[in-house]
Design an enzyme around this catalytic site. Structure first.
Site, PDB file in Angstrom:
ATOM      1  N   ASN A  13      52.184  54.509 -93.555  1.00 10.30           N
ATOM      2  CA  ASN A  13      52.510  54.161 -92.173  1.00 10.30           C
ATOM      3  C   ASN A  13      53.566  53.063 -92.224  1.00 10.30           C
ATOM      4  OD1 ASN A  13      52.619  53.420 -89.510  1.00 10.30           O
ATOM      5  ND2 ASN A  13      50.620  52.395 -89.466  1.00 10.30           N
ATOM      6  N   LYS A  15      55.152  51.798 -89.889  1.00 14.25           N
ATOM      7  CA  LYS A  15      55.139  50.974 -88.663  1.00 14.25           C
ATOM      8  C   LYS A  15      56.575  50.835 -88.133  1.00 14.25           C
ATOM      9  CE  LYS A  15      51.149  48.665 -90.555  1.00 14.25           C
ATOM     10  NZ  LYS A  15      50.034  47.794 -90.245  1.00 14.25           N
ATOM     11  N   HIS A 105      45.982  54.536 -83.884  1.00 15.17           N
ATOM     12  CA  HIS A 105      46.037  53.412 -84.827  1.00 15.17           C
ATOM     13  C   HIS A 105      45.570  52.146 -84.106  1.00 15.17           C
ATOM     14  CE1 HIS A 105      47.687  50.291 -87.452  1.00 15.17           C
ATOM     15  NE2 HIS A 105      47.645  51.202 -88.398  1.00 15.17           N
ATOM     16  N   GLU A 107      46.680  49.262 -84.019  1.00 13.87           N
ATOM     17  CA  GLU A 107      47.743  48.495 -83.341  1.00 13.87           C
ATOM     18  C   GLU A 107      48.072  49.125 -81.981  1.00 13.87           C
ATOM     19  OE1 GLU A 107      50.503  48.493 -86.619  1.00 13.87           O
ATOM     20  OE2 GLU A 107      49.133  47.163 -87.711  1.00 13.87           O
ATOM     21  N   GLU A 177      39.761  52.831 -90.745  1.00 12.66           N
ATOM     22  CA  GLU A 177      40.553  51.617 -90.924  1.00 12.66           C
ATOM     23  C   GLU A 177      39.853  50.436 -90.254  1.00 12.66           C
ATOM     24  OE1 GLU A 177      44.867  52.528 -91.923  1.00 12.66           O
ATOM     25  OE2 GLU A 177      44.773  52.309 -89.768  1.00 12.66           O
ATOM     26  N   GLY A 183      46.708  44.862 -92.603  1.00 12.86           N
ATOM     27  CA  GLY A 183      47.797  43.888 -92.686  1.00 12.86           C
ATOM     28  C   GLY A 183      47.319  42.474 -92.967  1.00 12.86           C
ATOM     29  N   SER A 223      44.955  47.305 -96.144  1.00 16.81           N
ATOM     30  CA  SER A 223      45.401  46.540 -97.312  1.00 16.81           C
ATOM     31  C   SER A 223      45.153  47.263 -98.635  1.00 16.81           C
ATOM     32  CB  SER A 223      44.753  45.146 -97.311  1.00 16.81           C
ATOM     33  OG  SER A 223      45.122  44.429 -96.143  1.00 16.81           O
TER      34      SER A 223
HETATM   35  C1  PEP Z   1      47.941  50.628 -91.525  1.00 19.47           C
HETATM   36  O1  PEP Z   1      48.927  50.261 -90.908  1.00 19.47           O
HETATM   37  O2  PEP Z   1      47.354  51.669 -91.183  1.00 19.47           O
HETATM   38  C2  PEP Z   1      47.470  49.829 -92.659  1.00 19.47           C
HETATM   39  C3  PEP Z   1      46.387  50.208 -93.288  1.00 19.47           C
HETATM   40  O3  PEP Z   1      48.213  48.725 -92.961  1.00 19.47           O
HETATM   41  P1  PEP Z   1      48.078  47.812 -94.286  1.00 19.47           P
HETATM   42  O4  PEP Z   1      47.986  48.754 -95.465  1.00 19.47           O
HETATM   43  O5  PEP Z   1      49.319  46.989 -94.312  1.00 19.47           O
HETATM   44  O6  PEP Z   1      46.831  47.013 -94.140  1.00 19.47           O
END
Ligand code: PEP
Length: 264
Positions: A13, A15, A105, A107, A177, A183, A223
């Site tokens: 992703n 972003k 997601h 976000e 997630e 993040g 992460s």
């Molecule tokens: C994501 O954006 O779905 C995500 C898991 O981000 P990160 O790996 O940076 O935590």
């Protein structure tokens, strides 16, 4: 062991990162690396998807041509067309060669008013257009601390799949997630990831029966990186990952692909 019944998918992703020019550069770096992983795994790496910004989709579709890498979007509107200024529909994505789309997601839920109802509508729209939805679910930190992860994730799953037939459900990918891990550099332990992915599979079993639930890819995201990926994807119910930050560096992303391909 049911892991062999489903496809491990590593999806990046990106972003709101990378212009079309930078998209081309990163894909050019990725293609030979992904090919090399496949050659070390009897010709097939796990499925690799990159979910790029809308403005990079056409460039990405062209740049991955001839490779095994698939392209995904990061959101989709639930109507096919109409007076929805600034939105992009599933048929628009499909026509330019996009194959996957991230839906719900955290976000989008946190900053753009996404709800379980709109997640459900977007998932249906994606399926109707022939896109593969990557539906994101996961609890907030205070929800985990209040010991309601199970209720939160169960509710999100039940609502995301409301009114979706079992043949369509079998096409959906789910990304567990935990919001506190996205993040933040704070990863769920492999046991926490396994417990939540197993919970999701149990809920899918209740909705659609065991054979459909066992065939659905359930990823972990939060992460995930080159160092922790192998332990996470080795878990029985963790079928790859949705990767944010680490998907922007070709070598790191490739290490994660390697871990998921070795673990297949
Ligand atoms: C994501 O954006 O779905 C995500 C898991 O981000 P990160 O790996 O940076 O935590």
């Amino acid at each position: 062991m049911k892991k062999e019944l489903r496809k491990a998918i590593i999806a990046g992703n990106w972003k709101m990162n990378k212009t079309p020019v930078k998209t081309k550069t990163l894909i050019a770096e990725l293609i030979p690396l992904v090919k090399e992983v496949a050659s070390q795994n009897s010709g097939s790496a796990c499925e690799v998807v990159i979910c790029v910004p809308f403005t990079s989709l056409a460039t990405a579709v062209e740049a991955v041509y001839g490779s095994s890498i698939k392209v995904g979007a990061q959101n989709v509107h639930f109507e096919a067309s109409g007076a929805f200024t600034g939105e992009i529909s599933a048929p628009m994505l499909k026509e330019i060669g996009v194959e996957y789309v991230i839906i719900g997601h955290s976000e989008r839920r946190q900053y753009f008013g996404e709800t379980d109802e709109t997640v459900n509508k977007r998932t249906k729209a994606a399926l109707t257009a022939g896109l593969i939805p990557i539906v994101c679910v996961g609890e907030l930190l205070w929800e985990r601390e209040a010991d309601i992860t199970e209720e939160v994730v169960s509710r999100q799953i039940k609502l995301a799949f409301a009114g979706i037939s079992s043949s369509d459900a079998a096409k959906v990918v789910i990304a567990y997630e935990p919001v506190w891990a996205i993040g933040t550099g704070k990863t769920a332990t492999a046991e926490q990831a396994q417990d939540a992915c197993k919970l999701i599979r149990d809920r899918l079993t209740a909705l659609y029966g065991k054979s459909v639930a066992d065939s659905i890819t359930v990823q972990y995201g939060g992460s995930m990186n080159a160092v922790n990926a192998a332990e996470l994807v080795a878990k029985e119910d963790v079928d790859g990952g949705l990767i944010g930050g680490a998907s922007l560096k070709a070598e790191d992303f490739t290490e994660i692909i390697k871990a998921a391909s070795d673990g297949q």
